[in-house]
Scaffold this active site. Structure first.
Site, mmCIF file in Angstrom:
data_model
loop_
_atom_site.group_PDB
_atom_site.id
_atom_site.type_symbol
_atom_site.label_atom_id
_atom_site.label_comp_id
_atom_site.label_asym_id
_atom_site.label_seq_id
_atom_site.Cartn_x
_atom_site.Cartn_y
_atom_site.Cartn_z
ATOM 1 N N GLU A 55 10.700 5.936 51.427
ATOM 2 C CA GLU A 55 9.766 7.072 51.695
ATOM 3 C C GLU A 55 10.053 8.287 50.551
ATOM 4 O O GLU A 55 10.497 9.598 51.097
ATOM 5 C CB GLU A 55 10.175 7.675 53.197
ATOM 6 C CG GLU A 55 9.533 6.585 54.256
ATOM 7 C CD GLU A 55 9.848 7.010 55.776
ATOM 8 O OE1 GLU A 55 10.497 7.973 55.938
ATOM 9 O OE2 GLU A 55 9.202 6.106 56.626
ATOM 10 N N GLU A 85 6.745 -0.289 58.472
ATOM 11 C CA GLU A 85 7.564 0.437 59.779
ATOM 12 C C GLU A 85 6.512 1.077 60.688
ATOM 13 O O GLU A 85 5.738 1.748 60.384
ATOM 14 C CB GLU A 85 8.372 1.439 59.374
ATOM 15 C CG GLU A 85 9.540 1.289 58.360
ATOM 16 C CD GLU A 85 10.489 2.468 58.090
ATOM 17 O OE1 GLU A 85 10.490 3.473 58.776
ATOM 18 O OE2 GLU A 85 11.126 2.463 57.074
HETATM 19 C C1 GAL Z 1 11.516 6.396 59.152
HETATM 20 C C2 GAL Z 1 12.513 6.011 58.017
HETATM 21 C C3 GAL Z 1 13.342 5.080 58.676
HETATM 22 C C4 GAL Z 1 13.601 5.505 60.270
HETATM 23 C C5 GAL Z 1 12.357 5.858 61.019
HETATM 24 C C6 GAL Z 1 12.579 6.311 62.397
HETATM 25 O O1 GAL Z 1 10.984 7.671 58.479
HETATM 26 O O2 GAL Z 1 12.159 5.304 56.901
HETATM 27 O O3 GAL Z 1 14.762 4.638 57.943
HETATM 28 O O4 GAL Z 1 14.429 6.645 59.895
HETATM 29 O O5 GAL Z 1 11.697 6.743 60.004
HETATM 30 O O6 GAL Z 1 11.312 6.618 63.072
#
Ligand code: GAL
Length: 680
Positions: free
Chosen positions: A159, A318
């Protein structure tokens, strides 16, 4: 540069499956737990896991000495169990030893405060030692795992752009000067572009220029805008550096970095530029639970991600199985909500559904973030829903490579958003993101699937294009929108668009300089409203609408007035106009209408664009299509608590249950159905 995008068959875990899985952090657990992990992964139908994203300190415990043993064992174990790997380069979290040697690689805020070690993503992207160390660990990983049979995808960094969007240290100052020299060649050109005749800001040489650090009052807006471009370009340069190492040393697997396209989650990255650099666009998405319709925001982020990918398949890397842990209040997802979220991304082009994270941590900052294997264990709703979703994702394998079918387009430009968000605008209440959200919601409520487009992109494929916020519009963008309308398109433009050029300089002549011709009007002055103030608009057949935040004194110069201000500062003047130009039509909305109030304007524009209303579909029942060589698919997602009926234009087979469907498809409350439509 050559288009590095690989064919869809190279982009996701295998040609025969969609991706299902999540971030897997086995280093947080004793090896005895790993066996249970893979057993459960198989039970849930996991096909892909993201590994090693934050493992730098374990992989390189001291400078130049490596410990790959544990990662070898993890990758082998996953491979033995048929699970493929999205392998991270761990460069978003340099180890403590790196910062001991290079304390000045910690980024500095605009206020001059240097961040400390002890979290993650504390990186000055201009620092040569950071770039060198990142390149070394990337090379090591590429050499060691480039040929590993489990490797499906390289995941560079994490990110970019959040949580640190820019560093203001002396090293960045020097780098910024070099960047300006390349962009402008001479300091005179910088003076001209930044308008430094104002407030005695003139520079005699590049050496005098600094980042836009904290100033007593407003800093030079063009300098601030260029700094955002510079910070974005610097991060992208570092991505490209790692990507090129991977391409050279481990060419078998595509390279990605996980984006965060939701406008509520990242504002520092120009994803139009990044989309061209990755082999596969991947995205992270989290619901912001602020009481709004989260499924609409999700749809918007998914549409934006697909558009950044140029319409090609992309991958949701994710999202959360249930609640997150970083909002003030983090509600659990309701039963069925996770599957609706996941499959909404799939409907809008994702080649699978991945989560953060596999097993819920016991320690560290994210231990209260939901996970596929929760603290509650497998005798839990979350786990049962994960297993059910894994089966659903498995049943959709045949949609791989098909593309989401768009209906209309929305113009969006991150750089315009950056410019509009600077200080001292006519009203702090007119917010580009809010306008994009409102226009998107209005299109969503008409069951229209939205592609996003850069203002200079070819728009000719779309019958309707909306422009919710384009404060910064280049002359080329103005020409592009004009040509689109002249050639038969229908355009809807919202207030305070077309005002400045790429240097935040007001276009010569009356507002809206870049869009006057296409809209057939000028704006003599604007008059923002105070909090709580509203205006009434009267329109066709005596209809009424309410606006707020913003009004304008519009002078038609070819456009007809469709809605008139009934009161307020511009009472009696045009509020919403329509301009016939060439073979097309351009609408202008000069006040802030919320998603509901936009309805009659969007309906009228849809009529101009010959887009049939989809009044047979219930509100909040999302219907999206994917189509390609394998066939045509209809996704129906019922976000309401009542069963819904969705008309089918052709009979087909429902893929999640295997039943035949004809005439109408019943979608139970909260459920998702996916129909492969019979060939015509
Ligand atoms: C994202 C990040 C992950 C984790 C997640 C939690 O932004 O890439 O590593 O922290 O948030 O919601």
């Amino acid at each position: 540069m050559p288009d590095r995008r690989l064919t869809p068959d190279h982009t996701v875990p295998s040609p025969h499956r969609l991706a299902f899985g999540g971030d897997y952090n086995p280093e947080q657990w004793p090896e005895s737990v790993w066996q249970e992990d893979v057993r459960l992964m198989r039970e849930a139908g996991v096909t892909l896991v993201s590994v090693g994203i934050f493992s730098w300190a374990l992989l390189e415990p001291s400078p130049g000495s490596y410990d790959f043993g544990w990662l070898d064992r993890v990758l082998d174990l996953l491979h033995e169990n048929g699970i493929r790997v999205d392998l991270g380069t761990p460069t978003a979290a340099p180890p403590a030893w790196f910062y001991r040697a290079h304390p000045d690689a910690l980024p500095v805020t605009r206020e001059g405060v240097r961040y400390a070690f002890g979290s993650r993503a504390a990186i000055c992207h201009s620092h040569p030692a950071y770039r060198a160390a990142a390149a070394r660990i990337t090379e090591q990983l590429a050499r060691r795992y480039g040929g590993h049979p489990a490797l499906a995808l390289w995941h560079v960094h994490n990110e970019y752009g959040v949580p640190v969007s820019a560093c203001y240290c002396d090293g960045c100052a020097a780098h910024f000067r070099r960047w300006l020299q390349t962009r402008y060649t001479s300091v005179e050109a910088v003076n001209e572009a930044w308008g430094t005749a104002f407030w005695s800001q003139r520079y005699a040489s590049f050496d005098e220029i600094d980042p836009p650090r904290l100033t007593p009052t407003v800093g030079n807006p063009a300098q601030q805008l260029d700094y955002r471009r510079f910070a974005d370009a610097t991060m992208r340069e570092n991505f490209v550096h790692e990507r090129d190492i991977l391409h050279a040393l481990a060419p078998g697997a595509p390279v990605t970095t996980n984006f965060m396209t939701a406008l509520s989650q990242c504002d520092s990255v120009d994803y139009w530029a990044w989309g061209r650099e990755v082999d596969l666009v991947t995205n992270d998405h989290y619901l912001i639970t602020d009481g709004r319709r989260t499924h609409v925001n999700l749809a918007m982020a998914a549409d934006l991600t697909r558009s950044v990918a140029g319409g090609a398949p992309w991958l949701l890397l994710e999202h959360s199985p249930s609640g997150v842990n970083w909002q003030p209040r983090n509600p659990a997802k309701r039963p069925g909500e996770m599957a609706r979220n996941s499959l909404a991304h799939v409907a809008r082009g994702s080649e699978g559904a991945m989560f953060f994270q596999w097993r819920q941590s016991r320690r560290g900052a994210e231990k209260f973030h939901s996970s596929m294997v929760p603290h509650a264990g497998t005798d839990s709703r979350v786990w049962r829903e994960v297993v059910a979703l894994g089966a659903d994702v498995g049943a959709l394998a045949e949609i791989r490579g098909t593309r989401t079918v768009p209906d209309v387009a929305m113009v969006w430009d991150w750089q315009s958003w950056w410019a509009q968000s600077l200080e001292w605008r006519p009203s702090q209440d007119l917010d580009a993101r809010e306008r994009a959200d409102a226009f998107y919601a209005s299109l969503y409520d008409r069951h229209l699937t939205v592609d996003f487009a850069h203002p200079e992109a070819d728009l000719s494929a779309y019958p309707l294009v909306v422009v919710p916020a384009l404060y910064l519009a280049t002359e080329a963008a103005g020409r592009n929108l004009r040509a689109y309308v002249e050639n038969g398109g229908t355009l809807v433009v919202s207030c305070f668009s077309g005002i400045v050029d790429e240097h935040d300089a007001v276009h010569p002549g009356p507002y809206p300089g870049a869009l006057r011709d296409v809209l057939g009007l000028t704006v003599e002055e604007w008059s923002p409203l105070l909090p709580g103030e509203t205006v009434r608009l009267s329109g066709p057949g005596g209809a009424e609408l309410g606006g707020d935040v913003w009004t304008e004194f519009v002078v038609p110069r070819g456009a007809e007035t469709v809605w008139t201000y009934a009161d307020g500062p511009a009472a009696g003047g045009p509020a919403v106009t329509r301009h016939r130009l060439g073979r097309g039509t351009a609408w202008y909305v000069s006040t802030r209408l919320d998603a509901e109030a936009l309805a009659p304007v969007i309906d009228a524009a849809c009529a101009d664009a010959a887009i049939e209303p989809r009044s047979d579909l219930p509100t909040d029942v999302e219907v999206v299509r994917r189509s390609g060589e394998n066939g045509a698919y209809l996704f129906a997602l019922n976000h309401t608590d009542r069963d819904a009926k969705v008309p089918l234009e052709r009979s087909g087979t429902e893929l999640l249950g295997g039943e035949r469907a004809a005439g109408h498809l019943t979608v139970p409350a909260g459920a998702v159905r996916v129909v492969r439509l019979d060939a015509e």
